[in-house]
Design an enzyme around this catalytic site. Sequence first.
Site, PDB file in Angstrom:
ATOM      1  CB  CYS A   1      -0.919   0.007   1.211  1.00 18.27           C
ATOM      2  SG  CYS A   1      -1.748  -1.565   1.431  1.00 18.27           S
TER       3      CYS A   1
ATOM      4  CG  HIS B   1      -2.355   4.344   4.850  1.00 21.74           C
ATOM      5  ND1 HIS B   1      -2.112   4.300   3.510  1.00 21.74           N
ATOM      6  CD2 HIS B   1      -2.479   3.046   5.249  1.00 21.74           C
ATOM      7  CE1 HIS B   1      -2.074   3.041   3.098  1.00 21.74           C
ATOM      8  NE2 HIS B   1      -2.299   2.262   4.129  1.00 21.74           N
TER       9      HIS B   1
ATOM     10  CD  GLU C   1      -3.073   7.704   8.818  1.00 22.27           C
ATOM     11  OE1 GLU C   1      -3.922   6.841   8.509  1.00 22.27           O
ATOM     12  OE2 GLU C   1      -2.559   8.490   7.994  1.00 22.27           O
TER      13      GLU C   1
ATOM     14  CE  LYS D   1      -5.704   4.100   1.321  1.00 22.93           C
ATOM     15  NZ  LYS D   1      -4.863   5.188   1.852  1.00 22.93           N
TER      16      LYS D   1
ATOM     17  CG  HIS E   1      -6.366   0.838   0.166  1.00 28.13           C
ATOM     18  ND1 HIS E   1      -5.259   1.195  -0.582  1.00 28.13           N
ATOM     19  CD2 HIS E   1      -5.883   0.400   1.364  1.00 28.13           C
ATOM     20  CE1 HIS E   1      -4.162   0.975   0.139  1.00 28.13           C
ATOM     21  NE2 HIS E   1      -4.510   0.508   1.316  1.00 28.13           N
TER      22      HIS E   1
ATOM     23  CG  PHE F   1      -0.767  -5.414   4.704  1.00 28.80           C
ATOM     24  CD1 PHE F   1      -1.278  -4.798   5.830  1.00 28.80           C
ATOM     25  CD2 PHE F   1      -1.606  -6.257   3.980  1.00 28.80           C
ATOM     26  CE1 PHE F   1      -2.588  -4.990   6.223  1.00 28.80           C
ATOM     27  CE2 PHE F   1      -2.925  -6.457   4.366  1.00 28.80           C
ATOM     28  CZ  PHE F   1      -3.416  -5.825   5.487  1.00 28.80           C
TER      29      PHE F   1
END
Lengths: 402, 88
Positions: free
Chosen positions: A162, A294, A305, A326, A331, A390
């Site tokens: 990502c 994010h 976050e 997003k 995403h 990830f």
Amino acid sequence: MKRVVITGQGTINALGHDVASTIAAMAAGKCAIDNMEFPNVDRLSIQIGGQVKGFEPKDHFERQQLGLYDRFTQFAVIAAREAITQSGLVFDGELSQMSGVVLGTAGGGLQTQDENYRTVYEDGKNRVHPFVVPRLMNNAAVSHVSMANNLKGPSFTVSTACASSNHAMGQAFNLVRSGVAPVMVTGGSESMLCFGGIKAWEGLRVMSADGCRPFCATRNGMVQGEGGAIFVFEEYEHARARGAEILAEVSGFAMSSDAGDIVMPSVGGARRAIAQALSDAKLNPEDVGYVNAHGTATAANDKTETAAIKDVFGDHASDLMVSSTKSMHGHLIGGTGAVEMLACIAALKDGMIAPTVGFQQADPDCDLDVVPNVARDKKIGAAISNAFAFGGLNAVIALRSV
Amino acid sequence: MTQAVQDKIVEIIAEQAVLDPSEVSVDMTIEELGLDSLGLVEAVFAIEENFEINVPFNANDPAASEFDITSVKSMIDAVNDLIKAQNG
């Protein structure tokens, strides 16, 4: 060190097939997440996504190109055309030799893999099209963008799940900043919305079946999108000398690794990447007006976050606008940072702060100004864009207005 | 049958060479057709799919392959032989 500015941008994603329509959709708080359409979607428990619709590849490409372009390559080539056209640059002579392409993608030609596994396993055929390999390879998009635009300098693909696009743009930034390249074409693209792509994600149980609601108390997971965005990063004096329109300045970049867990994010890794990006950009926390988060709408990311942002920004965190676009485009995995960069540029250039849509109820663990549901009109001087992948690989880009 | 095979091969090669089938004559060579290596590989694939045969062709050294790609005619002859041998 040289200054790096953005002189072109292009995109195709679920919100729009170019930059103007995408920014208009963000300003209107439009959600492009809807039922997905592809073979066997009825066998998925997750059937929503930010799919690019109304897109006919044959309207954009010739037959030979279509044979060689997976959908993720198509997105990259289309977005690059728009960006390079806007920049006004023509790559020939020394400029062509020195300038290159760095793009992010996580899945590469996943559509091609999915279709051809279907051919050999499900349909039982014993032969696949000869271009399966050149279509599916992760660097196909970079190579086709370089061929289409005569870009002969440093060119490669970055794949960090990502965070791929942010890592890619960070490499492009450093190549221009250090004087290796006068211009870099950079960003990323992704196309994972196919049966195999979504089935794999379903298995992880982090997907929402009903919507993407980042930082909201009722959030229940991420929703995938597809598309791409591409930018022209240009050395400042080079851009000025030719009178180019400067959209924003890329002022800093930082990366970190959690070295912790293959899927769970960590506050420490995110905090270090954000703090180092500010330091690299010589920005004080209070200089920053907008954070493109994010913000995946998973339980873990949004809480982590928020904590990282509060750690870095301290008291200023409550004055900061933090949104996750997003919620509108989904995403895009390896392409997401690139599409999100569009929101940062719109914030710096036009004072359009994109909202976090689908927001229903505040979560005490995510107590930031997430610009809920409605875009805001506010002039800002600097913005950052977060990407936390990830595998614990984090990449944060800092931008300022010029 | 043979005419149908010939017409189909001409059609496949014409598509890869971005020509109209009427512009392709059987004595044309690969060079005259302007077929590049990817186009040739794609043509071999289309021939295999259409005639349900396996074509012995190695792109590393096309000239050394059993499948004679010198001209349109040599390919038609080779395909006819392969159909006979593989599909009886």
